[in-house]
Scaffold this motif. Sequence first.
Motif, PDB file in Angstrom:
ATOM      1  N   ARG A  59      37.668 -18.347 -27.550  1.00  0.00           N
ATOM      2  CA  ARG A  59      36.639 -18.249 -26.775  1.00  0.00           C
ATOM      3  C   ARG A  59      35.721 -19.221 -26.225  1.00  0.00           C
ATOM      4  NH1 ARG A  59      34.631 -13.384 -29.751  1.00  0.00           N
ATOM      5  NH2 ARG A  59      33.347 -14.763 -30.636  1.00  0.00           N
ATOM      6  N   SER A 110      36.989 -20.807 -23.525  1.00  0.00           N
ATOM      7  CA  SER A 110      37.195 -19.987 -22.255  1.00  0.00           C
ATOM      8  C   SER A 110      38.787 -19.521 -21.947  1.00  0.00           C
ATOM      9  CB  SER A 110      36.923 -20.776 -21.027  1.00  0.00           C
ATOM     10  OG  SER A 110      35.390 -20.592 -20.591  1.00  0.00           O
ATOM     11  N   THR A 113      40.271 -20.445 -16.455  1.00  0.00           N
ATOM     12  CA  THR A 113      39.700 -21.287 -15.624  1.00  0.00           C
ATOM     13  C   THR A 113      40.867 -21.775 -14.695  1.00  0.00           C
ATOM     14  OG1 THR A 113      37.994 -22.162 -17.160  1.00  0.00           O
ATOM     15  CG2 THR A 113      38.376 -23.470 -15.347  1.00  0.00           C
ATOM     16  N   LEU A 155      39.436 -22.975 -11.028  1.00  0.00           N
ATOM     17  CA  LEU A 155      38.912 -23.729 -10.057  1.00  0.00           C
ATOM     18  C   LEU A 155      38.450 -25.119 -10.672  1.00  0.00           C
ATOM     19  CD1 LEU A 155      37.931 -23.542  -7.302  1.00  0.00           C
ATOM     20  CD2 LEU A 155      35.759 -22.689  -7.909  1.00  0.00           C
ATOM     21  N   GLU A 187      34.145 -22.074 -15.922  1.00  0.00           N
ATOM     22  CA  GLU A 187      33.583 -23.473 -16.704  1.00  0.00           C
ATOM     23  C   GLU A 187      32.786 -24.572 -15.842  1.00  0.00           C
ATOM     24  OE1 GLU A 187      36.379 -24.744 -20.177  1.00  0.00           O
ATOM     25  OE2 GLU A 187      37.510 -24.214 -18.788  1.00  0.00           O
ATOM     26  N   ARG A 206      31.033 -27.883 -19.649  1.00  0.00           N
ATOM     27  CA  ARG A 206      31.583 -26.798 -19.906  1.00  0.00           C
ATOM     28  C   ARG A 206      30.610 -25.810 -20.187  1.00  0.00           C
ATOM     29  NH1 ARG A 206      36.597 -26.190 -22.536  1.00  0.00           N
ATOM     30  NH2 ARG A 206      37.771 -28.069 -22.317  1.00  0.00           N
ATOM     31  N   LYS A 207      30.679 -24.448 -19.832  1.00  0.00           N
ATOM     32  CA  LYS A 207      29.719 -23.457 -20.081  1.00  0.00           C
ATOM     33  C   LYS A 207      30.539 -22.379 -20.699  1.00  0.00           C
ATOM     34  CE  LYS A 207      26.711 -24.708 -16.355  1.00  0.00           C
ATOM     35  NZ  LYS A 207      27.627 -25.116 -15.358  1.00  0.00           N
ATOM     36  N   GLY A 257      31.265 -18.364 -21.662  1.00  0.00           N
ATOM     37  CA  GLY A 257      31.148 -17.121 -21.066  1.00  0.00           C
ATOM     38  C   GLY A 257      31.874 -16.990 -19.664  1.00  0.00           C
TER      39      GLY A 257
END
Lengths: 390, 194
Positions: free
Chosen positions: A238, A241, A265, A267, B107, B188-189, B191
């Motif tokens: 998690r 991502s 992810t 993009l 992200e 990087r974020k 959620g």
Amino acid sequence: MTGPRPSAFSTAAVERGADWLRGLGADGDVVVSSRVRLARNVAGFPFLTKTTPAQRQQILELCRSRLLTCGIAEKMLWVDVHQAPAMDRTLMVERHLISKEHAKGVIPGGKTAEKEDATEEPAEPAAPPPRGVAVSLPDESVSIMVNEEDHLRLQVLLSGLELSKAFERIDQVDDLVEGPGGPDARPVKALEYAYSSRFGYLTACPTNIGTGIRVSVMLHLPGLKITVEMDKVRRATRDMSLAVRGYYGEGSEAAGEFYQISNQTTLGKPESVLLHEFEQEIIPQVIGYERAARTLLLEKRRRLLEDKVYRALGTLRFARLLTPEEALSLLSDVRLGVVTGLIKEVTEQEVNQLILLTQPAHLQRVLGKDMDQAQRRESRADMVRQKLRA
Amino acid sequence: MHEVTIKGGKRHEKHLCESCAAAEGVAPQPAVHTPITDLLSKYITAQSEAVAAVAGGSPVAAPVASGTCAVCGLTYAQFRQSGLMGCPDCYTAFEAQLTPLLSRAHEGGTHHVGKSPRRPLSRAKAASATAPDARAVDPAQQAQRLAQLNKKLAEAIAAEQYEKAAKIRDELARLEGRGTEADGPSSRKPGGET
């Protein structure tokens, strides 16, 4: 268009199982399969939420002729999913050739068109949306859905940890479908993909834009489950991502300790980086955890492990009624016994084949008759007993 | 503000209010700390509102006041409900509103890096992919240049040369007639959505 057509799959092909479930690929003790898919749309048409029935038909025909003539494989199978018998649609879902949504004919953002239950009367007898799938034969490693959420969903599915190989193949298929390139090429019948330099490949859902790629690896992680380490994997993925899903994909719980790990992810991260992360970092790490857990169980809790796997084998050998869920769960335990070397009287291939053959459509096709749920439970237990006879 | 120093085995405690602490120079950080994501999304929202206000009667595919794609008729509200776009041009129509969403879902990614179609973009596509206020350039040339830059960007990211990547990304943004809208591809974020 006169009613359902005969099955597109021979009984022999059904019984043979699926190549991706052979368990012959790299790291096959933990990794069941590797899948790479690309989402693409044809330029000049709206996405499927905004297409008219005529446009959908046009997209279908355009894509079908392209997919069958651009040289993807020596032999390609085409199935008009909206005209296929219900059994074939389920069969293709079980073989991971199409999604559940594609089988049901869900118009993206709309309602289900195909009747799931004969007692359900649709409010308006809407024609099932025209949609299809192209499959490479005989290995079924390439399958391309037309008119799913996007106009085109291209996938390559291989046994074991083979992401680079899967990516190379899907990249090649993608180029073939798109048609000849280069500044001098004058493609007449090639497809033009919807693309923008900022957003990349444009897809119906913004979660897929950019590369349009989804890399997903199916792992068998019973060791981590028994040692209660699975939550660590979930948390770690998690944080990175990544999505962790069950055997049946999106929205499914883990059945039989099979998990699919995939990227979210698309993009801003090139395909090469994503593949590198999966193949060199994420997946080897999870494989390492699982193998360590298995070693720990063998060394410190051997009796517990033996009990679990032999109890499962015993149940499968003697049960008189089996649901698909119970069969999958028990086969998962037996698989653990086989790959840890505890169970020697059954092969991994036999277990893998049974995972597929115990599912409803496969079971009915192999036994050659339509059955209701209760009959299937009996027949499933009979078949498993016969295949795993001591 | 509490400061504890231990000098020669002796413990010294100081209790100061924030302004006194600042005056003594012991406040380690500015008192208010807003996460960069919030700042960015606020900035972007404000910016897009300004753009929408100015762009009242601008050409095709520009967002109109209510937020409707001029090509397929999808409204932004409909998109929020279904999560699905109506057509490729929706991305241009809703670009301003989408940017923070995309950044969260990917992200921090805001620009495509990676494979591009083998054939040069046709005139119509290249035009719709650029901002309405972009200067007139040969679309084929621009597409080629963009493809080159995208390739370089991918290589820089792969080699973890993030400073170089940031420069290339800025160059990409300039070519497309936009300012830099978010932080670098390296950030990087948590959620991601769905």
